[in-house]
Design an enzyme around this catalytic site. Structure first.
Site, PDB file in Angstrom:
ATOM      1  N   GLU A 123       0.847  -1.194   0.000  1.00 51.40           N
ATOM      2  CA  GLU A 123       0.000   0.000   0.000  1.00 51.40           C
ATOM      3  C   GLU A 123       0.884   1.245   0.000  1.00 51.40           C
ATOM      4  OE1 GLU A 123      -2.294   0.438   3.583  1.00 51.40           O
ATOM      5  OE2 GLU A 123      -0.738  -0.550   4.736  1.00 51.40           O
ATOM      6  N   LYS A 125       2.878   4.591   1.194  1.00 54.16           N
ATOM      7  CA  LYS A 125       3.520   5.070   2.423  1.00 54.16           C
ATOM      8  C   LYS A 125       3.203   6.555   2.544  1.00 54.16           C
ATOM      9  CE  LYS A 125       7.680   4.984   5.172  1.00 54.16           C
ATOM     10  NZ  LYS A 125       7.581   6.344   5.668  1.00 54.16           N
ATOM     11  N   ASP A 127       3.086  10.251   3.827  1.00 58.09           N
ATOM     12  CA  ASP A 127       4.151  11.048   4.422  1.00 58.09           C
ATOM     13  C   ASP A 127       3.559  12.069   5.385  1.00 58.09           C
ATOM     14  OD1 ASP A 127       6.635  11.909   4.959  1.00 58.09           O
ATOM     15  OD2 ASP A 127       6.955  12.956   3.068  1.00 58.09           O
ATOM     16  N   TYR A 233      -5.245   8.534   7.390  1.00 55.62           N
ATOM     17  CA  TYR A 233      -5.305   7.268   6.655  1.00 55.62           C
ATOM     18  C   TYR A 233      -4.821   6.167   7.588  1.00 55.62           C
ATOM     19  CZ  TYR A 233      -6.261   9.455   2.206  1.00 55.62           C
ATOM     20  OH  TYR A 233      -6.865  10.124   1.187  1.00 55.62           O
ATOM     21  N   LYS A 323      11.094   2.987  -0.891  1.00 57.59           N
ATOM     22  CA  LYS A 323      10.985   4.435  -1.113  1.00 57.59           C
ATOM     23  C   LYS A 323      11.211   4.827  -2.568  1.00 57.59           C
ATOM     24  CE  LYS A 323      11.469   6.085   3.328  1.00 57.59           C
ATOM     25  NZ  LYS A 323      12.100   7.170   3.988  1.00 57.59           N
ATOM     26  N   CYS A 417      36.102  33.026  11.296  1.00 55.81           N
ATOM     27  CA  CYS A 417      34.694  32.759  11.587  1.00 55.81           C
ATOM     28  C   CYS A 417      33.873  34.005  11.259  1.00 55.81           C
ATOM     29  CB  CYS A 417      34.541  32.391  13.058  1.00 55.81           C
ATOM     30  SG  CYS A 417      32.813  32.309  13.573  1.00 55.81           S
ATOM     31  N   CYS A 420      32.405  35.327  14.938  1.00 59.71           N
ATOM     32  CA  CYS A 420      33.225  35.853  16.039  1.00 59.71           C
ATOM     33  C   CYS A 420      34.592  36.344  15.565  1.00 59.71           C
ATOM     34  CB  CYS A 420      33.374  34.819  17.147  1.00 59.71           C
ATOM     35  SG  CYS A 420      34.466  33.458  16.715  1.00 59.71           S
ATOM     36  N   CYS A 435      35.342  26.782  13.462  1.00 62.39           N
ATOM     37  CA  CYS A 435      35.733  27.888  14.311  1.00 62.39           C
ATOM     38  C   CYS A 435      36.049  27.245  15.651  1.00 62.39           C
ATOM     39  CB  CYS A 435      34.557  28.862  14.455  1.00 62.39           C
ATOM     40  SG  CYS A 435      34.750  29.968  15.848  1.00 62.39           S
ATOM     41  N   CYS A 440      32.634  31.647  20.802  1.00 62.22           N
ATOM     42  CA  CYS A 440      31.897  32.052  19.605  1.00 62.22           C
ATOM     43  C   CYS A 440      30.392  32.041  19.915  1.00 62.22           C
ATOM     44  CB  CYS A 440      32.217  31.082  18.479  1.00 62.22           C
ATOM     45  SG  CYS A 440      31.255  31.384  17.000  1.00 62.22           S
TER      46      CYS A 440
HETATM   47  S1  IVH Z   1       3.119   0.080   8.635  1.00 63.26           S
HETATM   48  C1  IVH Z   1       6.264  -1.320  12.021  1.00 63.26           C
HETATM   49  N1  IVH Z   1       2.009   1.322   6.658  1.00 63.26           N
HETATM   50  O1  IVH Z   1       5.923   4.955   8.141  1.00 63.26           O
HETATM   51  C2  IVH Z   1       5.589  -0.096  11.610  1.00 63.26           C
HETATM   52  N2  IVH Z   1       3.456   2.574   8.050  1.00 63.26           N
HETATM   53  O2  IVH Z   1       8.759   4.270   8.561  1.00 63.26           O
HETATM   54  C3  IVH Z   1       4.439  -0.446  10.766  1.00 63.26           C
HETATM   55  N3  IVH Z   1       3.665   4.914   7.412  1.00 63.26           N
HETATM   56  O3  IVH Z   1       5.904   4.891  11.628  1.00 63.26           O
HETATM   57  C4  IVH Z   1       4.101   0.652   9.932  1.00 63.26           C
HETATM   58  N4  IVH Z   1       2.309   4.846   5.697  1.00 63.26           N
HETATM   59  O4  IVH Z   1       4.163   6.320  10.455  1.00 63.26           O
HETATM   60  C5  IVH Z   1       2.837   1.434   7.698  1.00 63.26           C
HETATM   61  N5  IVH Z   1       0.928   2.273   4.861  1.00 63.26           N
HETATM   62  C6  IVH Z   1       1.738   2.389   5.903  1.00 63.26           C
HETATM   63  C7  IVH Z   1       2.349   3.613   6.232  1.00 63.26           C
HETATM   64  C8  IVH Z   1       3.215   3.655   7.324  1.00 63.26           C
HETATM   65  C9  IVH Z   1       3.101   5.609   6.421  1.00 63.26           C
HETATM   66  C10 IVH Z   1       4.635   5.452   8.382  1.00 63.26           C
HETATM   67  C11 IVH Z   1       4.333   5.107   9.805  1.00 63.26           C
HETATM   68  C12 IVH Z   1       5.570   4.455  10.346  1.00 63.26           C
HETATM   69  C13 IVH Z   1       6.601   4.865   9.354  1.00 63.26           C
HETATM   70  C14 IVH Z   1       7.686   3.815   9.297  1.00 63.26           C
END
Ligand code: IVH
Length: 677
Positions: A123, A125, A127, A233, A323, A417, A420, A435, A440
């Site tokens: 799924e 990730k 942010d 989410y 990523k 510097c 300072c 420095c 400083c």
């Molecule tokens: S599963 C063991 N699923 O990413 C942790 N995390 O780098 C299980 N995050 O702290 C996390 N989307 O805040 C999971 N679909 C997703 C996510 C997700 C964002 C974040 C989450 C976690 C961090 C880990």
């Protein structure tokens, strides 16, 4: 009133119930499904009717009333909440080959032949920042930020204002107690709008949507959070009473059924190839999504497999964050300025023509040091490609030399510097020019900022501008001075009134009893980040023991290599550092760190342990935690270096290998005796 009009009261009570249910339903349609059934005006009318009835009959308001989403009093500070099940983190894969290595590793952890196809759940990730929601008998009881993974800040009031968070689970048979995990985000469009408002009202713009979401959620006044269009989410569960789900996909379906918003893009993938396909598909869609993602998350679909694969350094081995590469843009270097950091390092920073990179406007990029400038031949006036990856400061990838006009100017770091005026020095084995002055003010300001920062002593309200003023006014010349500041001295500073002065003094007072690791981290010892500070706190238990330790003692801790231990020795053998630290300790008394058993321990320091099979009472995660808390580390394969194997039922090839190599094998009972006894 209720006695005089019993029939009316009954009717009102029913109408309140009806309106509450209706509004919950329409919130769900609008905020979770993005598919409203009624107009905004019709919704507002329902909401106002409920508000007015509740005002006349306050005792009839239901505990999950949608009107609780607005209002609530401002707090003076957040309480801490312990998560029932710790919130772990994820390891990263940055490239396809790294992901394939993960897939192979997982095969090994599960003792499965390479030819087997593993089932993954994938799924987005998101942010943002992670949140732990606790529902008791189906009703939202608490919401906490991740914090250090063990305990976070109680942001319940604020989270209630997020409309996509159900105040009540959509089910007749809710579990008695359940923790739900998700990510709070601010959509990109709302982020941009918020930044325009911030700038218009003379406030700082947020660097990216994630920071804006975090800043919006961590507001002491819930009215401010309510004004920010945050959304949640959900992606997982923590503690769950009486729930018999077998796969990650079932988790998601359950969450969705209960009324949570889950990502629209998710898939069960058979094997690594299907995951790679999903990864590429999402990459194409990434720039069209209304919110920021920084990758996809890949999880073994079967929960039993996740537990079997085990845990390492607080991450499940059966999951990974896959990523996307950082995003790049072209811009022009308008100038190069020099910043002096807390260790005196001079960092050249490029001021660039503002440019948007994936949801944020970039105005500055770090050039790291002179060697980097020379290597990339970066000049003032150059057209350059810059990139931004996550929270990291943007950097220059390369210069577009083809479009040079000849007017570009070379840059060299100054010999003195810039703050300072002392001469700067460069050690033969270091890239940084420093420095070295002890007096400083630039270094002092940075050290004070670091000590006061969120992850260190967390002195709320002691922002950059105030540190600047305190140091410039000569009120703060060292750490200890922060703790002797007087009411009148603060009140005289620009921007302070009676209330804000009082607040700052209270925050300073609270900072006097920090967790030990926060103090260690706050000292700003080179190479000692938050994680290392935690390990040091856990292993040494007190600042005195840390000061007295030898280089060889530091090296006993797994995460600490030669570089960090040298840096620690250097820091603690410097008489001026010690003097400053000791005077700080006259005011600050750190709390003793605790582990599961309420005490610190080095019982497994320097030991490597391999887990195999299913243990009678402990999950892999718990066993790993106990090992780490006692200073040991886990490894996935048995070798001569293994101290012992902790074996449960159905232990496979690892147990055989241990026997063949003569490595000691312990049962759970023996292991617990060893660590507890
Ligand atoms: S599963 C063991 N699923 O990413 C942790 N995390 O780098 C299980 N995050 O702290 C996390 N989307 O805040 C999971 N679909 C997703 C996510 C997700 C964002 C974040 C989450 C976690 C961090 C880990």
């Amino acid at each position: 009133m209720s006695q005089r009009e019993p029939a009316g009261h009954q009717e009102v009570s029913e109408r309140i119930r009806e309106l509450t249910a209706l509004i919950h339903h329409h919130d769900f349609r609008y905020y979770v499904l993005d598919d409203p059934e009624i107009s905004d005006a019709a919704y507002d009318a329902l909401f106002r009717e409920l508000q007015s009835l509740e005002k006349q009959y306050p005792d009839l308001r239901l505990s999950d009333s949608p009107t609780l989403r607005v209002g609530g009093k401002a707090l003076s500070q957040f309480k801490k909440i312990k998560h029932r099940v710790p919130m772990l983190s994820l390891a990263n894969a940055l490239t396809g080959p790294e992901f394939l290595e993960f897939d192979q590793r997982v095969h090994r952890f599960l003792d499965r032949p390479e030819t087997d196809t593993l089932e993954y759940y994938t799924e987005l990730k998101f942010d943002g920042l992670s949140l732990n929601l606790t529902y008791e008998n189906g009703k939202l009881a608490h919401a906490a930020t991740r914090g250090d993974g063990e305990a976070g800040e109680d942001v319940t009031q604020n989270v209630r204002t997020i409309r996509s968070v159900p105040l009540k689970l959509r089910t007749k048979n809710p579990p008695q107690l359940i923790e739900i995990r998700g990510e709070v985000i601010l959509p990109i469009e709302d982020f941009e709008k918020l930044n325009r408002q911030q700038l218009d009202s003379g406030q700082k713009a947020f660097a990216n949507p994630r920071n804006a979401a975090a800043g919006s959620l961590r507001q002491l006044d819930p009215a401010i959070t309510a004004s920010r269009p945050l959304t949640l989410y959900c992606y997982g569960l923590g503690y769950a009473s009486e729930l018999a789900l077998k796969t990650m996909a079932e988790y998601q379906d359950q969450l969705s059924e209960w009324g949570f918003r889950v990502g629209a893009y998710r898939r069960i993938c058979q094997g690594a190839d299907e995951v790679l396909k999903f990864y590429r598909e999402i990459q194409e869609k990434r720039s069209h999504l209304p919110f920021e993602i920084d990758g996809i998350v890949v999880k073994l679909n079967r929960l039993r497999d996740i537990d079997l694969a085990g845990y390492i350094a607080r991450s499940p081995r059966g999951m990974i964050a896959f990523k996307y590469p950082p995003r790049q843009e072209t811009t022009t270097i308008e100038d190069i300025v020099v910043q002096v950091g807390r260790t005196g390092a001079l960092t050249p920073v490029a001021q660039v023509t503002p440019v948007r990179i994936g949801g944020a406007t970039v105005r500055r990029a770090t050039l790291h040091n002179q060697d980097e400038i020379d290597r990339k031949d970066i000049r003032i006036g150059d057209r350059v490609i810059i990139q931004r990856a996550g929270d990291v400061i943007p950097e220059v990838v390369k210069v577009i030399t083809d479009v040079r006009t000849g007017k570009e100017k070379k840059f060299n770091l100054p010999k003195f510097c810039p703050v300072c005026g002392s001469a700067v020095e460069r050690k033969p084995d270091e890239a940084a020019v420093r420095c070295v002055s002890r007096n400083c003010v630039a270094q002092l300001k940075e050290r004070i900022r670091h000590l006061a920062s969120l992850d260190a002593l967390n002195i709320e309200g002691l922002g950059d501008r105030i540190v600047e003023q305190l140091v410039d006014a000569g009120l703060v010349k060292n750490y200890a001075d922060l703790f002797t500041l007087k009411y009148d001295q603060i009140l005289e500073l620009e921007g302070f009134a009676e209330k804000s002065t009082q607040k700052l003094l209270e925050a300073i007072e609270r900072a006097k009893t920090p967790d030990l690791y926060r103090l260690i981290y706050g000292l700003g010892i080179r190479h000692v980040g938050e994680k290392t500070a935690k390990s040091l706190a856990k292993c040494f238990g007190s600042i005195e023991k840390l000061i007295e330790a030898q280089e060889s003692d530091y090296e006993l801790i797994h995460e600490i290599g030669v570089e960090i231990s040298k840096s620690l020795v250097q820091y603690f053998s410097d008489s001026q550092n010690l003097k400053e630290l000791r005077s700080l300790l006259r005011f600050v008394e750190p709390k003793k760190p605790k582990n599961l058993h309420g005490e610190t321990s080095l019982k497994l320091a320097g030991k490597t342990i391999v887990l195999t099979g299913t243990l009678p009472t402990l999950s892999r995660g718990e066993a790993t935690r106990i090992i780490e808390e006692n200073g040991g580390k886990t490894s996935s394969s048995v070798s001569k270096k293994t101290t012992f194997v902790l074996a449960g039922e159905e232990a496979g090839s690892k147990l055989e290998k241990a026997k063949a190599l003569g490595v000691e094998v312990l049962s759970e009972e023996e292991f617990l005796k060893l660590t507890r006894g």
